[in-house]
Design a protein around this motif. Structure first.
Motif, PDB file in Angstrom:
ATOM      1  N   GLU A 138       1.221  -1.607   0.084  1.00  0.00           N
ATOM      2  CA  GLU A 138      -0.003  -0.736   0.385  1.00  0.00           C
ATOM      3  C   GLU A 138       0.874   1.071  -0.226  1.00  0.00           C
ATOM      4  OE1 GLU A 138      -2.924  -0.047   3.326  1.00  0.00           O
ATOM      5  OE2 GLU A 138      -3.234  -1.923   2.595  1.00  0.00           O
ATOM      6  N   VAL A 184       2.830   2.255  -3.694  1.00  0.00           N
ATOM      7  CA  VAL A 184       2.117   2.088  -4.522  1.00  0.00           C
ATOM      8  C   VAL A 184       1.866   3.568  -4.564  1.00  0.00           C
ATOM      9  CG1 VAL A 184      -0.218   1.664  -5.828  1.00  0.00           C
ATOM     10  CG2 VAL A 184       1.658  -0.195  -5.201  1.00  0.00           C
ATOM     11  N   ARG A 185       0.827   3.942  -3.095  1.00  0.00           N
ATOM     12  CA  ARG A 185       1.232   5.529  -3.183  1.00  0.00           C
ATOM     13  C   ARG A 185       2.036   5.837  -3.223  1.00  0.00           C
ATOM     14  NH1 ARG A 185       0.276   8.058   1.530  1.00  0.00           N
ATOM     15  NH2 ARG A 185       0.381   6.699   3.252  1.00  0.00           N
ATOM     16  N   GLN A 192       2.502   6.421  -6.920  1.00  0.00           N
ATOM     17  CA  GLN A 192       1.131   7.650  -6.972  1.00  0.00           C
ATOM     18  C   GLN A 192       1.774   9.366  -6.860  1.00  0.00           C
ATOM     19  OE1 GLN A 192      -2.002   5.618  -5.843  1.00  0.00           O
ATOM     20  NE2 GLN A 192      -2.780   6.232  -8.008  1.00  0.00           N
ATOM     21  N   LYS A 222      -2.927  -2.618 -11.272  1.00  0.00           N
ATOM     22  CA  LYS A 222      -4.387  -1.765 -11.087  1.00  0.00           C
ATOM     23  C   LYS A 222      -4.301  -0.054 -11.187  1.00  0.00           C
ATOM     24  CE  LYS A 222      -6.889  -1.156  -7.164  1.00  0.00           C
ATOM     25  NZ  LYS A 222      -7.437  -1.523  -5.839  1.00  0.00           N
ATOM     26  N   HIS A 223      -2.834   0.542 -10.733  1.00  0.00           N
ATOM     27  CA  HIS A 223      -2.574   1.499 -10.851  1.00  0.00           C
ATOM     28  C   HIS A 223      -1.780   2.284 -11.662  1.00  0.00           C
ATOM     29  CE1 HIS A 223      -3.927   0.911  -6.120  1.00  0.00           C
ATOM     30  NE2 HIS A 223      -4.690   2.220  -6.550  1.00  0.00           N
TER      31      HIS A 223
END
Ligand SMILES: Nc1ncnc2c1ncn2[C@@H]1O[C@H](COP(=O)(O)OP(=O)(O)OP(=O)(O)O)[C@@H](O)[C@H]1O
Ligand SMILES: [Mg+2]
Length: 349
Positions: A268, A271-272, A275, A304-305
């Motif tokens: 989590e 990835v955040r 982003q 997914k991102h």
């Protein structure tokens, strides 16, 4: 010209080349490792692991580690050179991990590398072990270029790094307490699995379900930091409750629940961070990066991102000397000065 001046001149001449040989040493913990690399290619990557020796103590015993490094290092050099098809005279640069790690263990590699560099009159490059873990990815992915985001999860570190160059790696998030690998090792010990706990938990988790409620530290908070002590304590409490009730602890379920929580937090945050920093590539590094749940979870979340995730092969995740050689290759490119004969080990680097 003295040794230091000559070494620096030699390094300067190598800056724009990719075809020279680096002999690299890693001895920061319980792996004695020697490698020969050329540019982004591994010619030899020898590792003598002491896991079996330390297993019966439930963790690494520093003094025993140092002594075994001394026993292993000479013959590993011989084997590495033979595999690489070269001799000591063909080597252009010597690289060594000088921290962080166990002082006595580091000193074996540092003293050996210094002696060799001085005796052969070759330049010496001092490498931060963590930068080595990051640079393992350059060996695994020949097209990888700066910048990228790196999720580093090992026995002593858990960090999200914004990697802009070799000399510019910024920590965006880090653990407030235990490192991820350390938490795997401690939880394994609580449920009676041997050292090192990471691979054991991974194996046990395959047979279990993620059904034990464990806390999610920093839930909903805008931070890239990690915390493992609360999860570890929850596992200890669960184990005690089972013991008090006379119920046998379900090791597989504990392993599956712990792994899901431990790995979920890593994914989590990484990835955040990518982003929110507009970074399209995440690489992973460190021993915990060998974990299949982490690897698969990262791939799924990144897809997914719309983020590219690069996974190094497992043998480049845990400690090795090829990654130290590769870090030296990038250090030389960026003009990091040669190490002098006053180089010392720095356990807290
Ligand atoms: N498959 C796995 N799943 C989870 N953890 C793993 C796995 N394989 C290894 N580990 C963990 O990785 C850690 C070892 O990694 P590594 O060798 O990079 O750490 P270290 O060198 O001791 O620490 P550092 O690099 O921070 O100084 C151990 O804690 C081990 O349990
Ligand atoms: Mg390591």
């Amino acid at each position: 010209m003295n040794y230091e001046q000559e070494a620096q001149e030699k390094l300067n001449k190598l800056r724009d080349r990719e075809d020279y040989l680096i002999l690299a040493f890693e001895s920061s913990c319980d792996e004695t490792a020697v490698a020969v690399i050329r540019g982004r290619e591994i010619l030899a990557n020898e590792i003598d692991s002491q896991i079996e020796i330390h297993k019966r103590f439930g963790g690494v015993v520093p003094e025993i580690a140092s002594r075994n490094h001394i026993l292993a290092i000479d013959s590993l050099v011989e084997i590495a050179l033979e595999k690489a098809g070269c001799t000591l005279n063909d080597i252009d640069v010597i690289a060594v991990t000088y921290g962080a790690g166990l002082l006595g263990a580091l000193l074996v590699g540092v003293s050996y590398a210094k002696s060799l560099a001085y005796a052969l009159n070759k330049p010496l490059v001092a490498i931060d072990h963590i930068k080595g873990h990051v640079c393992a990815n350059f060996l695994a992915h020949p097209d990888l270029q700066f910048p990228f985001m790196c999720l580093l999860a090992s026995g002593g570190h858990t960090e999200i790094l914004d990697v802009r160059s070799y000399s510019d790696m910024r920590i965006l998030g880090q653990t407030a307490d235990d490192a991820a690998g350390e938490a795997f090792d401690k939880v394994a010990r609580v449920i009676g699995l041997p050292y090192p706990g990471g691979p054991q938990i991974e194996r046990a988790a395959k047979e279990g379900k993620d059904c034990i409620p464990l806390p999610r530290p920093f839930k909903g908070e805008k931070t890239y930091n990690f915390s493992y002590s609360g999860i570890k304590t929850a596992v200890i409490n669960y184990a005690h409750t089972c013991a008090q009730k006379g119920i046998e602890i379900n090791k597989a379920d504990v392993a599956a629940s712990f792994q899901a929580r431990a790995v979920g937090m890593l994914i989590e945050n990484a990835v955040r961070a990518a982003q929110e920093h507009g970074e399209g590539t995440i690489v992973i590094a460190g021993g915990v990066a060998a974990n299949t749940a982490l690897r698969e979870g990262m791939e799924k979340a990144a897809e997914k991102h719309g983020i590219t995730v690069l996974l190094p092969p497992k043998y480049l995740c845990t400690d090795n000397a090829a990654m130290i050689g590769e870090a030296a290759f990038f250090a030389i490119k960026e003009g990091i000065p040669a190490a002098g004969m006053d180089l010392d080990a720095d356990p807290n680097l």
